[in-house]
Write a protein that holds these residues in place. Structure first.
Motif, short mmCIF file in Angstrom:
data_model
loop_
_atom_site.label_atom_id
_atom_site.label_comp_id
_atom_site.label_asym_id
_atom_site.label_seq_id
_atom_site.Cartn_x
_atom_site.Cartn_y
_atom_site.Cartn_z
N LEU A 113 3.91 25.90 -16.29
CA LEU A 113 3.64 27.27 -15.67
C LEU A 113 4.45 27.43 -14.31
CD1 LEU A 113 1.21 29.36 -15.49
CD2 LEU A 113 0.16 27.82 -13.76
N ALA A 114 4.98 28.77 -14.29
CA ALA A 114 5.42 29.09 -13.30
C ALA A 114 5.19 30.55 -12.83
CB ALA A 114 6.94 29.24 -13.57
N TYR A 115 5.09 30.50 -11.32
CA TYR A 115 4.55 32.17 -10.95
C TYR A 115 5.94 32.70 -10.44
CZ TYR A 115 -0.13 29.98 -10.28
OH TYR A 115 -1.36 29.80 -10.64
N MET A 116 5.76 34.25 -10.66
CA MET A 116 6.71 35.07 -9.77
C MET A 116 5.94 36.04 -9.36
SD MET A 116 10.24 34.84 -12.00
CE MET A 116 11.27 35.68 -11.02
N LEU A 117 5.17 36.20 -8.32
CA LEU A 117 4.33 37.00 -7.78
C LEU A 117 4.99 38.32 -7.04
CD1 LEU A 117 1.30 34.97 -6.66
CD2 LEU A 117 1.71 36.14 -8.85
N GLU A 118 6.32 38.00 -6.79
CA GLU A 118 7.09 39.21 -6.20
C GLU A 118 7.83 39.98 -7.31
OE1 GLU A 118 7.35 40.05 -3.19
OE2 GLU A 118 5.76 38.71 -2.49
N GLY A 119 7.61 39.49 -8.65
CA GLY A 119 7.98 39.88 -10.02
C GLY A 119 9.67 39.52 -10.21
N GLY A 120 10.25 40.16 -11.09
CA GLY A 120 11.49 39.66 -11.34
C GLY A 120 12.29 40.77 -12.26
N VAL A 121 13.61 40.73 -12.39
CA VAL A 121 14.55 41.52 -13.08
C VAL A 121 15.38 40.79 -13.99
CG1 VAL A 121 16.26 43.36 -12.91
CG2 VAL A 121 14.31 43.23 -11.37
N ASP A 122 15.33 41.09 -15.54
CA ASP A 122 16.23 40.33 -16.22
C ASP A 122 17.17 41.03 -16.93
OD1 ASP A 122 15.36 37.66 -16.52
OD2 ASP A 122 13.26 38.74 -16.92
N ALA A 123 18.20 40.50 -17.34
CA ALA A 123 19.30 41.25 -18.17
C ALA A 123 18.81 41.88 -19.45
CB ALA A 123 20.49 40.68 -17.95
N SER A 124 18.22 40.93 -20.22
CA SER A 124 17.84 40.84 -21.74
C SER A 124 16.55 40.21 -22.06
CB SER A 124 19.02 40.25 -22.45
OG SER A 124 18.83 40.33 -23.73
N ASN A 125 15.91 40.64 -22.90
CA ASN A 125 14.67 40.14 -23.38
C ASN A 125 14.88 39.31 -24.51
OD1 ASN A 125 11.79 39.77 -22.84
ND2 ASN A 125 11.38 40.57 -25.01
N LYS A 132 24.09 40.65 -17.55
CA LYS A 132 24.08 41.98 -17.03
C LYS A 132 23.31 42.69 -18.56
CE LYS A 132 28.85 43.13 -18.04
NZ LYS A 132 29.96 43.81 -17.69
N PRO A 133 22.69 44.00 -18.51
CA PRO A 133 22.32 44.39 -19.75
C PRO A 133 23.49 44.85 -20.69
CG PRO A 133 21.23 45.41 -17.84
CD PRO A 133 22.24 44.61 -17.12
N ALA A 134 23.21 44.99 -21.85
CA ALA A 134 24.14 45.26 -22.92
C ALA A 134 24.31 46.77 -22.89
CB ALA A 134 23.47 45.08 -24.44
N THR A 135 25.74 47.35 -23.31
CA THR A 135 25.93 48.57 -23.27
C THR A 135 24.80 49.58 -23.62
OG1 THR A 135 28.26 47.97 -23.36
CG2 THR A 135 27.56 50.32 -23.91
N GLY A 136 24.28 50.36 -23.07
CA GLY A 136 23.31 51.32 -23.29
C GLY A 136 21.78 50.72 -22.97
N GLN A 137 21.66 49.70 -22.46
CA GLN A 137 20.44 49.08 -21.97
C GLN A 137 20.44 49.05 -20.67
OE1 GLN A 137 18.19 48.02 -24.33
NE2 GLN A 137 19.66 48.79 -25.86
N HIS A 138 19.21 48.74 -20.08
CA HIS A 138 18.87 48.62 -18.59
C HIS A 138 18.17 47.35 -18.18
CE1 HIS A 138 14.55 49.15 -19.71
NE2 HIS A 138 14.93 49.96 -20.57
N TRP A 139 18.25 47.07 -16.83
CA TRP A 139 17.38 45.69 -16.48
C TRP A 139 16.11 45.91 -16.91
CZ3 TRP A 139 19.87 41.77 -14.44
CH2 TRP A 139 21.33 42.07 -13.98
N ILE A 140 15.36 44.82 -17.12
CA ILE A 140 13.86 44.78 -17.68
C ILE A 140 13.39 44.29 -16.38
CG2 ILE A 140 12.16 43.67 -19.04
CD1 ILE A 140 14.48 43.15 -21.12
N ARG A 141 12.45 45.16 -15.70
CA ARG A 141 11.71 44.86 -14.47
C ARG A 141 10.40 44.57 -14.90
NH1 ARG A 141 14.61 46.40 -10.18
NH2 ARG A 141 16.38 47.59 -10.54
N THR A 142 9.84 43.57 -14.39
CA THR A 142 8.65 42.92 -14.49
C THR A 142 8.14 42.96 -12.97
OG1 THR A 142 9.02 41.93 -16.70
CG2 THR A 142 7.21 41.18 -15.44
N GLY A 143 6.59 43.26 -12.95
CA GLY A 143 5.98 43.15 -11.68
C GLY A 143 5.55 41.77 -11.61
N PRO A 144 4.52 41.39 -10.48
CA PRO A 144 4.19 40.18 -10.40
C PRO A 144 3.34 39.59 -11.90
CG PRO A 144 3.17 41.65 -8.58
CD PRO A 144 3.99 42.53 -9.97
N HIS A 145 3.87 38.29 -12.00
CA HIS A 145 3.64 37.62 -13.41
C HIS A 145 3.51 36.05 -13.36
CE1 HIS A 145 7.90 37.66 -13.35
NE2 HIS A 145 7.82 36.81 -14.36
N LEU A 146 3.12 35.71 -14.23
CA LEU A 146 3.17 33.85 -14.56
C LEU A 146 3.76 33.78 -15.86
CD1 LEU A 146 0.68 32.87 -16.39
CD2 LEU A 146 -0.77 33.27 -14.41
#
Length: 187
Positions: A113-125, A132-146
């Motif tokens: 189990l890991a926490y990211m209560l400040e959220g995070g941003v990923d290049a790809s799901n 970095k995101p693939a051409t035509g894609q965007h960063w995936i932003r996730t709010g607070p999560h575990l």
């Protein structure tokens, strides 16, 4: 890792080392150990964070311990190289899983189990090692999560595995790879 999306997402140690070098080259002030500890502690509930070990990648790529903890959690501060906040705090099994991921090795057995209560941003799901995101894609932003790592494949089959996930509900990140894990929003 606004999910583990940046922290747990690309090789954190490498990214932080590159940023540290860039900050030094630009004569920008490096965060103090106290600032790094505060950032790392923001990743988890107070009761966990106040007893966790706090680490940061050192200049040689090894983890430098800023504070020794008394529980089985290890926290890392935000990675300023990513486009959003992403401090992370992981239990012993999740930390081992993350170490395998960063080393491009098979994850060890065991649920973590890991926490990211400040959220995070990923290049790809879908690509665990995208920087970095693939051409035509965007960063995936996730709010607070575990995050839940190392569960049986059947567990992950219960959740969406979309290329562009709805981050307001639980979803699987990097489905079908050895690094798939559940992202669960915390509201």
């Amino acid at each position: 890792m606004r999910t583990t999306e940046s922290f747990c997402r690309f090789t954190i140690a490498t990214a932080m080392l590159l940023v540290a070098g860039g900050l030094q080259a630009a004569d920008k002030k490096m965060p103090t150990d106290a600032e790094l500890i505060a950032s790392a502690m923001s990743a988890a509930p107070t009761g966990i964070a106040k007893h966790a070990t706090i680490v940061v990648p050192g200049a040689d790529g090894t983890m430098r311990t800023l504070r020794k903890g008394t529980n089985d959690f290890t926290c890392m501060p935000d990675n300023p190289a990513t486009p959003g906040p992403d401090p992370m705090c992981a239990d012993k099994n999740a930390w081992a899983w993350l170490g395998a991921y960063m080393a491009h090795k098979p994850p060890p057995p065991g649920v973590g189990l890991a926490y990211m209560l400040e959220g995070g941003v990923d290049a790809s799901n879908t690509d665990p090692f995208a920087t970095k995101p693939a051409t035509g894609q965007h960063w995936i932003r996730t709010g607070p999560h575990l995050m839940i790592f190392g569960a049986d494949a059947a567990f992950y089959d219960l959740y969406p595995k979309d290329t562009t996930p709805d981050t307001a509900v639980p979803y699987v990140m990097w489905p079908g790879t050895p690094y798939q894990h559940l992202m669960t929003p915390v509201h």
